[in-house]
Design an enzyme around this catalytic site. Structure first.
Site, PDB file in Angstrom:
ATOM      1  N   TRP A 114       0.873  -1.182   0.000  1.00 11.76           N
ATOM      2  CA  TRP A 114       0.000   0.000   0.000  1.00 11.76           C
ATOM      3  C   TRP A 114       0.909   1.232   0.000  1.00 11.76           C
ATOM      4  O   TRP A 114       1.756   1.365   0.896  1.00 11.76           O
ATOM      5  CB  TRP A 114      -0.854  -0.047   1.267  1.00 11.76           C
ATOM      6  CG  TRP A 114      -1.828   1.063   1.448  1.00 11.76           C
ATOM      7  CD1 TRP A 114      -2.697   1.575   0.510  1.00 11.76           C
ATOM      8  CD2 TRP A 114      -2.059   1.802   2.662  1.00 11.76           C
ATOM      9  NE1 TRP A 114      -3.450   2.564   1.074  1.00 11.76           N
ATOM     10  CE2 TRP A 114      -3.082   2.737   2.389  1.00 11.76           C
ATOM     11  CE3 TRP A 114      -1.517   1.755   3.948  1.00 11.76           C
ATOM     12  CZ2 TRP A 114      -3.564   3.612   3.350  1.00 11.76           C
ATOM     13  CZ3 TRP A 114      -1.995   2.627   4.904  1.00 11.76           C
ATOM     14  CH2 TRP A 114      -3.007   3.543   4.607  1.00 11.76           C
ATOM     15  N   ASP A 140      -0.273  -5.634   9.343  1.00  8.93           N
ATOM     16  CA  ASP A 140      -1.295  -4.621   9.059  1.00  8.93           C
ATOM     17  C   ASP A 140      -2.545  -5.357   8.583  1.00  8.93           C
ATOM     18  O   ASP A 140      -2.538  -5.993   7.524  1.00  8.93           O
ATOM     19  CB  ASP A 140      -0.782  -3.678   7.957  1.00  8.93           C
ATOM     20  CG  ASP A 140      -1.823  -2.635   7.570  1.00  8.93           C
ATOM     21  OD1 ASP A 140      -2.857  -2.522   8.269  1.00  8.93           O
ATOM     22  OD2 ASP A 140      -1.604  -1.929   6.565  1.00  8.93           O
ATOM     23  N   LYS A 150     -12.980  -0.711   6.812  1.00 12.55           N
ATOM     24  CA  LYS A 150     -13.601  -1.510   5.742  1.00 12.55           C
ATOM     25  C   LYS A 150     -14.622  -2.499   6.292  1.00 12.55           C
ATOM     26  O   LYS A 150     -15.720  -2.613   5.769  1.00 12.55           O
ATOM     27  CB  LYS A 150     -12.531  -2.274   4.940  1.00 12.55           C
ATOM     28  CG  LYS A 150     -11.318  -1.452   4.554  1.00 12.55           C
ATOM     29  CD  LYS A 150     -11.581  -0.501   3.417  1.00 12.55           C
ATOM     30  CE  LYS A 150     -10.632   0.665   3.449  1.00 12.55           C
ATOM     31  NZ  LYS A 150      -9.534   0.745   2.595  1.00 12.55           N
TER      32      LYS A 150
HETATM   33  C1  LIG Z   1      -3.301  -2.045   3.655  1.00 18.93           C
HETATM   34  C2  LIG Z   1      -3.963  -0.924   4.360  1.00 18.93           C
HETATM   35  N1  LIG Z   1      -3.592  -0.627   5.606  1.00 18.93           N
HETATM   36  C3  LIG Z   1      -4.164   0.370   6.301  1.00 18.93           C
HETATM   37  C4  LIG Z   1      -5.161   1.129   5.741  1.00 18.93           C
HETATM   38  C5  LIG Z   1      -5.673   2.282   6.567  1.00 18.93           C
HETATM   39  O1  LIG Z   1      -6.996   2.343   6.759  1.00 18.93           O
HETATM   40  P1  LIG Z   1      -7.665   3.515   7.613  1.00 18.93           P
HETATM   41  O2  LIG Z   1      -6.615   4.421   8.101  1.00 18.93           O
HETATM   42  O3  LIG Z   1      -8.600   4.191   6.678  1.00 18.93           O
HETATM   43  O4  LIG Z   1      -8.356   2.803   8.727  1.00 18.93           O
HETATM   44  C6  LIG Z   1      -5.586   0.863   4.447  1.00 18.93           C
HETATM   45  C7  LIG Z   1      -6.632   1.682   3.824  1.00 18.93           C
HETATM   46  O5  LIG Z   1      -6.856   1.686   2.660  1.00 18.93           O
HETATM   47  C8  LIG Z   1      -4.988  -0.201   3.741  1.00 18.93           C
HETATM   48  O6  LIG Z   1      -5.355  -0.524   2.504  1.00 18.93           O
END
Ligand SMILES: Cc1ncc(COP(=O)(O)O)c(C=O)c1O
Length: 398
Positions: free
Chosen positions: A130, A211, A246
């Site tokens: 990511w 993660d 999500k």
């Molecule tokens: C792999 C991954 N880690 C962490 C996140 C972070 O998500 P958030 O900060 O929106 O909870 C995302 C969001 O797209 C993600 O795809």
């Protein structure tokens, strides 16, 4: 003072979103943005969350400060969700979790604590990962190292190269792993690969940072926890950043957790005190609303069952869009193999088409895909699948 600043280039995904919004074609399709959409192209509030929200309106009697760790009930329930209520780590005293502003906030707090504990630690990230992992974790002070993860040519995990690289990671370094539904590839580690990485972590002395932002959207809530549950049993130390963006659809409520497993209960207490002082030095306290909703949903048998059924429907929709898209473009004149789309998990996969084909999809057909060719399968629905597959077949012809 500000005259010395240069403007920062707009994030490519945000740029694509802006171009998509400005496009006036009614048949346009957005496969770029990273949020779930239902079959009507909406990103809905989950019903169980709506019910909890209505209850909270009545029950909530104060908006007073809650403290750096957030809601204790939420923290306890998240541990049950991550590990399963019966996991031995839960009664060991070695695991502690605090609420954080989304998965991103959790990653950052985790990284800051690790850098406090061991400033010389390096962080090994799989390629690709990511894109926000690098600024989010790197700016905590880590030197970032890379290990190969995915082979674009075969559209599979490059298992051999990954293990060879991990075999050289020194003791005390951190290795970033995606819990499930790998973003951007959709290619998840097999149980065997998880086991092998745990063997290597024990042998070499490196520490995994997992993660997990999509639990429940791959193979199911428990199945998606395989890696972290197994590692929690076997490894002395582990760090997990998790997100409810999500799987509870709480994106803008910024609801996440950072979880630490230490060698002893005493060390776990010290680590969590460091995490709270880190939070205090950045944002002080996490937002309450999303976490109160999650703990209400998880703490009520009926609401929890309702949420799980909605999550399962979401998971199955993603799976069926994978099959539908793969089947409708597999027989193409370019002879390209898209079978990986069907096999992979969660919201994302790479198409693997050329930059020219990507541009034609956008210019001629109003189909928006990021330059890496990562597509969000949630953007596919029963109304646009015919147009999408016909457009792709046309572009693949030339
Ligand atoms: C792999 C991954 N880690 C962490 C996140 C972070 O998500 P958030 O900060 O929106 O909870 C995302 C969001 O797209 C993600 O795809």
């Amino acid at each position: 003072m500000f005259e010395s600043l240069k403007p920062v280039a707009i994030d490519p995904i945000l740029g694509l979103m802006i171009a998509f919004k400005a496009d006036t074609r009614s048949e346009k399709i957005d496969l770029g943005v990273g949020v779930y959409q239902d079959d009507r192209g909406r990103t809905p509030v989950m019903e169980a969350v709506k019910i909890a929200e209505a209850r909270l309106m009545d029950l909530e009697m104060t908006k007073s400060y809650q403290g750096m760790a957030g809601d204790p009930d939420y923290n306890q329930r998240i541990l049950g969700l991550l590990f399963g209520d019966q996991h031995s780590i839960l009664s060991s005293g070695r695991v502690k979790s605090i609420q954080a502003p989304g998965g991103s906030g959790a990653l950052r707090v985790g990284a800051e604590v690790i850098c406090r504990a061991r400033p010389e630690s390096r962080l090994w990230v799989g390629v690709p990962t990511w894109p926000n992992h690098i600024p989010l974790l790197g700016s905590a002070g880590f030197e970032i190292k890379e290990y190969p993860y995915y082979d674009m040519a075969s559209q599979k995990i490059n298992g051999q190269a990954m293990m060879d690289a991990l075999r050289s990671v020194p003791a005390g370094d951190m290795v970033l792993l995606h819990g499930c539904c790998h973003n951007p590839t959709g290619a998840d580690l097999s149980h065997e690969q998880w086991d092998q990485i745990a063997d290597l972590a024990l042998e070499r002395g490196f520490i995994p940072l997992i993660d997990t932002a999509y639990q429940g959207l791959g193979d199911g809530l428990d199945e998606d926890g395989y890696g972290m549950r197994m590692m929690a049993e076997r490894l002395p130390e582990l760090v997990i950043a998790s997100s409810c963006s999500k799987n509870f659809g709480l994106y803008r409520e910024r609801t996440g957790s950072i979880t630490f497993i230490a060698e002893t209960p005493e060390q776990a207490d010290i680590v969590v005190s460091q995490a709270m002082s880190t939070a205090r030095s950045i944002y002080s306290m996490p937002p309450a609303h999303g976490a109160l909703l999650v703990s209400m949903v998880l703490g009520d048998d009926q609401l929890r069952a309702h949420w799980q059924a909605e999550l399962e429907a979401t998971r199955l929709r993603l799976k069926s869009m994978r099959s539908l898209l793969c089947d409708s473009i597999q027989n193409n004149e370019a002879g390209m193999d898209f079978s990986h789309i069907k096999e992979q998990k969660g919201m994302f996969s790479f198409l693997g088409i050329t930059a020219m084909q990507l541009e034609r999809l956008r210019e001629e057909f109003g189909i928006y895909i990021v330059s890496s060719t990562r597509i969000n399968l949630a953007g596919v629905n029963s109304n646009n699948i015919d147009y999408l597959s016909q457009s792709m077949l046309t572009v693949l012809k030339s």
